[in-house]
Write a protein that holds these residues in place. Sequence first.
Motif, PDB file in Angstrom:
ATOM      1  N   ARG B  37      91.071  53.790  29.354  1.00 25.29           N
ATOM      2  CA  ARG B  37      90.068  54.564  30.098  1.00 25.29           C
ATOM      3  C   ARG B  37      88.779  53.777  30.313  1.00 25.29           C
ATOM      4  O   ARG B  37      87.889  54.218  31.030  1.00 25.29           O
ATOM      5  N   SER B 168      91.092  63.811  37.452  1.00 25.01           N
ATOM      6  CA  SER B 168      90.037  64.430  36.666  1.00 25.01           C
ATOM      7  C   SER B 168      89.134  63.336  36.093  1.00 25.01           C
ATOM      8  O   SER B 168      89.587  62.486  35.328  1.00 25.01           O
ATOM      9  N   ALA B 171      88.762  62.461  32.323  1.00 25.37           N
ATOM     10  CA  ALA B 171      89.694  61.618  31.572  1.00 25.37           C
ATOM     11  C   ALA B 171      89.026  60.319  31.109  1.00 25.37           C
ATOM     12  O   ALA B 171      89.517  59.671  30.186  1.00 25.37           O
ATOM     13  N   LEU B 172      87.948  59.916  31.769  1.00 23.10           N
ATOM     14  CA  LEU B 172      87.266  58.677  31.384  1.00 23.10           C
ATOM     15  C   LEU B 172      86.340  58.883  30.186  1.00 23.10           C
ATOM     16  O   LEU B 172      85.790  57.930  29.646  1.00 23.10           O
ATOM     17  N   LEU B 239      94.572  60.243  36.242  1.00 30.04           N
ATOM     18  CA  LEU B 239      95.775  61.081  36.337  1.00 30.04           C
ATOM     19  C   LEU B 239      96.638  61.007  35.082  1.00 30.04           C
ATOM     20  O   LEU B 239      97.188  62.009  34.638  1.00 30.04           O
ATOM     21  N   PHE B 240      96.780  59.814  34.543  1.00 26.11           N
ATOM     22  CA  PHE B 240      97.706  59.609  33.424  1.00 26.11           C
ATOM     23  C   PHE B 240      96.938  59.332  32.135  1.00 26.11           C
ATOM     24  O   PHE B 240      95.846  58.763  32.159  1.00 26.11           O
ATOM     25  N   SER B 241      97.565  59.676  31.028  1.00 29.46           N
ATOM     26  CA  SER B 241      97.015  59.282  29.736  1.00 29.46           C
ATOM     27  C   SER B 241      97.343  57.807  29.507  1.00 29.46           C
ATOM     28  O   SER B 241      98.227  57.246  30.156  1.00 29.46           O
ATOM     29  N   ALA B 243      98.869  56.504  27.083  1.00 27.69           N
ATOM     30  CA  ALA B 243     100.244  56.352  26.590  1.00 27.69           C
ATOM     31  C   ALA B 243     101.235  56.311  27.743  1.00 27.69           C
ATOM     32  O   ALA B 243     102.175  55.506  27.743  1.00 27.69           O
ATOM     33  N   ALA B 244     101.038  57.169  28.742  1.00 25.88           N
ATOM     34  CA  ALA B 244     101.957  57.196  29.876  1.00 25.88           C
ATOM     35  C   ALA B 244     101.778  55.950  30.740  1.00 25.88           C
ATOM     36  O   ALA B 244     102.748  55.409  31.284  1.00 25.88           O
ATOM     37  N   THR B 247     103.873  52.867  30.211  1.00 27.81           N
ATOM     38  CA  THR B 247     105.271  52.836  30.652  1.00 27.81           C
ATOM     39  C   THR B 247     105.400  52.519  32.138  1.00 27.81           C
ATOM     40  O   THR B 247     106.505  52.357  32.631  1.00 27.81           O
ATOM     41  N   LEU B 248     104.281  52.468  32.839  1.00 24.84           N
ATOM     42  CA  LEU B 248     104.340  52.220  34.279  1.00 24.84           C
ATOM     43  C   LEU B 248     104.188  50.730  34.562  1.00 24.84           C
ATOM     44  O   LEU B 248     103.329  50.068  33.974  1.00 24.84           O
ATOM     45  N   GLU B 254     102.259  53.358  41.403  1.00 28.42           N
ATOM     46  CA  GLU B 254     103.016  54.533  40.972  1.00 28.42           C
ATOM     47  C   GLU B 254     102.161  55.798  41.039  1.00 28.42           C
ATOM     48  O   GLU B 254     102.679  56.895  41.205  1.00 28.42           O
ATOM     49  N   THR B 255     100.851  55.621  40.931  1.00 27.00           N
ATOM     50  CA  THR B 255      99.959  56.765  41.113  1.00 27.00           C
ATOM     51  C   THR B 255     100.107  57.336  42.524  1.00 27.00           C
ATOM     52  O   THR B 255     100.067  58.548  42.726  1.00 27.00           O
ATOM     53  N   ALA B 257     102.698  57.461  44.164  1.00 28.86           N
ATOM     54  CA  ALA B 257     103.984  58.153  44.306  1.00 28.86           C
ATOM     55  C   ALA B 257     103.934  59.566  43.742  1.00 28.86           C
ATOM     56  O   ALA B 257     104.910  60.301  43.819  1.00 28.86           O
ATOM     57  N   THR B 258     102.795  59.968  43.186  1.00 27.32           N
ATOM     58  CA  THR B 258     102.731  61.290  42.554  1.00 27.32           C
ATOM     59  C   THR B 258     102.453  62.399  43.556  1.00 27.32           C
ATOM     60  O   THR B 258     102.803  63.540  43.327  1.00 27.32           O
TER      61      THR B 258
END
Lengths: 391, 362
Positions: B37, B168, B171-172, B239-241, B243-244, B247-248, B254-255, B257-258
């Motif tokens: 973050r 959001s 998240a930062l 968008l993602f944590s 941890a997620a 894996t990208l 890939e963001t 693609a959401t």
Amino acid sequence: MKAGRSRVALALLLVPGLLALTGCRDRVDLNDRAIVMAVGLDAADEPGRVEVSMAIAAPAGATGGGGAGNAGGGAGGAGGWRLIVRSSAGRTVEEATLGINPGIGRRVYTGSSALLAIGEDLARQGIRPWLDYFIRASDFPMKVWVVVTRGRARDLMAATSDESGFQVLDLQDAFEQVEPRQALTHNLRFWRFYDYLVAPHRDPWCAYVAALERNHLIEAVAVFSGDRLAGLLRDEEAAAFGLFLPGAFMSNVFVARPGPDAGEPGPGDSVAIRLKSVRKAVRVTSVAPRRLAINLRAEAIVTEGLPVTESPRAEAEIWQAKVTRAMEESVRRLVDRLRDWRADPLGFAETFRRIDPRLAEGWHDGWPDLEVDVTVELLFRTGLRGRGIGW
Amino acid sequence: MTFTYRISQWQLFVVVALTSISLTPFGSPAVHHDFGRHIWVANLVQWLVTGAGGLLALALARRFAAGPAGRFSVRAVGPVLGWVYGFLLATYVFLWGPVGTLDTMLQLLEVMELPETSPAYPAALTLGISSFAAYLGPEVVARFAEAFSWFLLIGLVMILVIPLAEASLGALLPVDLPDPAPFYNGTTWAYVLGIRGFFLVPLYAAYLDYRRRVHRPVLAGLLAALVVVGVITTTPHLLFSDAALKTLQYPGLETMATSPITILPVESALFVTVLIWHGIGFVVVAATLYVAAALFADLFRLPHHRWLVPVLAGLAFVILRLPLQTQVRETLMVGWSLLGYVVGLVFPAAILLLRRGKRVNP
């Protein structure tokens, strides 16, 4: 002229390059692909294995074939095409998918999938190892909807319906178009579900769906603790859960019932309301001990049940207080239920993480010291119409 | 060589912006993992480095205006060292554009859209078309970029704005400084040094008209690129944590693609993304191919750069087809970035500083 000719010659040399982009040499014709509309995951009979089911679109007249290790059936639908369901088990999702390929004689293409269904048994065992494949597979779309099914996911794949012909397609419509603002149909897309699944300070949730004889039923909200299904939220708990979802408040119904000693509610014992807007604030009031304050400010329209009396305004105020207490009670029950399940789908730990990441560590081990204060401020409107002449 | 107005301000803006955006958001996926973050800290450092580099490049461009960039070094440090410097500069530009940028672009194309197609086809196509533009000269490259610009502008806005719908900013939080460890990592600096379209300004200097205020389009181009790169690299963290995100493979892509684009009959913003980045790739490869050919032609005293273009394109194709391990590729990428700043900014700036007051160009 010479320069012009050389440019034309160069351009002509480049045109074959364009043709090469279509992948002439290693193309796979559409007819040779199995277009997967939905994917289902179930616990296989042997422990440590997963059963993958795929609902594959087949034009009229196409046959499914049948290979060793495959189980399946077809479901007829409207528009001259049908879904063929094929299943195969394996130690990994990849292995199971490869088992489906020879059975249908085509190459499986999951890029058009719109639904990922997880069988209840598998969901209770843990799903993290099985979902990794889908986040890493390049052709699997990250925006598919995720549901947990009552019973096996394979049954949902094969279930027919009166609407589109297939319940998996009806479900997609329900999530995308029909009632996106209801709590039960306000579902998570796969990328968000997976994000909550792997995040140490958030738990995923999704719709819990049953395949009935000719139609689907979204009957609860399935809540996970870590990667295991922890429980189902129904009725008022689901409605209370919906208060926290963005935009998922339009059709929530809260009914103020009499106390437990008063027996069954009768006429005049309850009102139904439609929430017009909800503002929610979840803030940390103390970090040691951990304490959260949840404040919901809602505007509601009474749609049914308000008695007609000589003083309607006073009657409305009485019921406003009753419904406010009922909503507070529902949210408290929801929080208690989530505490029992050690599940955090509403992101309480995330609220603490934003203050200090260390406060969100070890959340899955339970949130024993968390205290939650719930306050609801409700503003009643007693009519459906506006404030114009005649109001 | 005399001043000739050949490249318009808008064209200069587009070339600088697109070559700066290039594939910076995707070239260093490890930065996402390292910073989490705190990605905004890496972006801030990138802003500072790029701002300083851009201003320096503008100062250099004014001194280079009378001739090809490589030639000034011969006058400044003598024929041998000057030639070696010019060779390094040309080699760097060649490795940055036709090799490095195209390599990343091909990887994206293979991962996201054409997993079953050999990268040789899109590589040959991109190099072919870009060579054609570079063969015809810098004016054509600039017009090529200009022709793309409106399409790219709309597409860039789409791919930047659509994923933000579910983002959001919270998240930062909390806003604090990161562990300094990522700053000891080469990939961080490869990312921070990634905005480098301004390198082309001194090399294009002979084609710019300084009466038309070159600094405005250059700085505007850099600013646009910084905003685009900043948004693309920050959005995954909204968008993602963390941890997620680990894996990208390409979090920025890939963001995209959401989010489904419901107003258009396409699956996701990813569809537009691939087109956009292919367009940007054409511009970067064409611009750098021209500059590398012009520099090499000057070094080897060839009468014209034209016939070097297909030779360099062919060489780039061969290098691209070499099998490289990911670790080697990343090491080379870090090396190129550092080499680029040394030969593109540090060395010429030092020469100008040490030989202040003396004309290094005729």
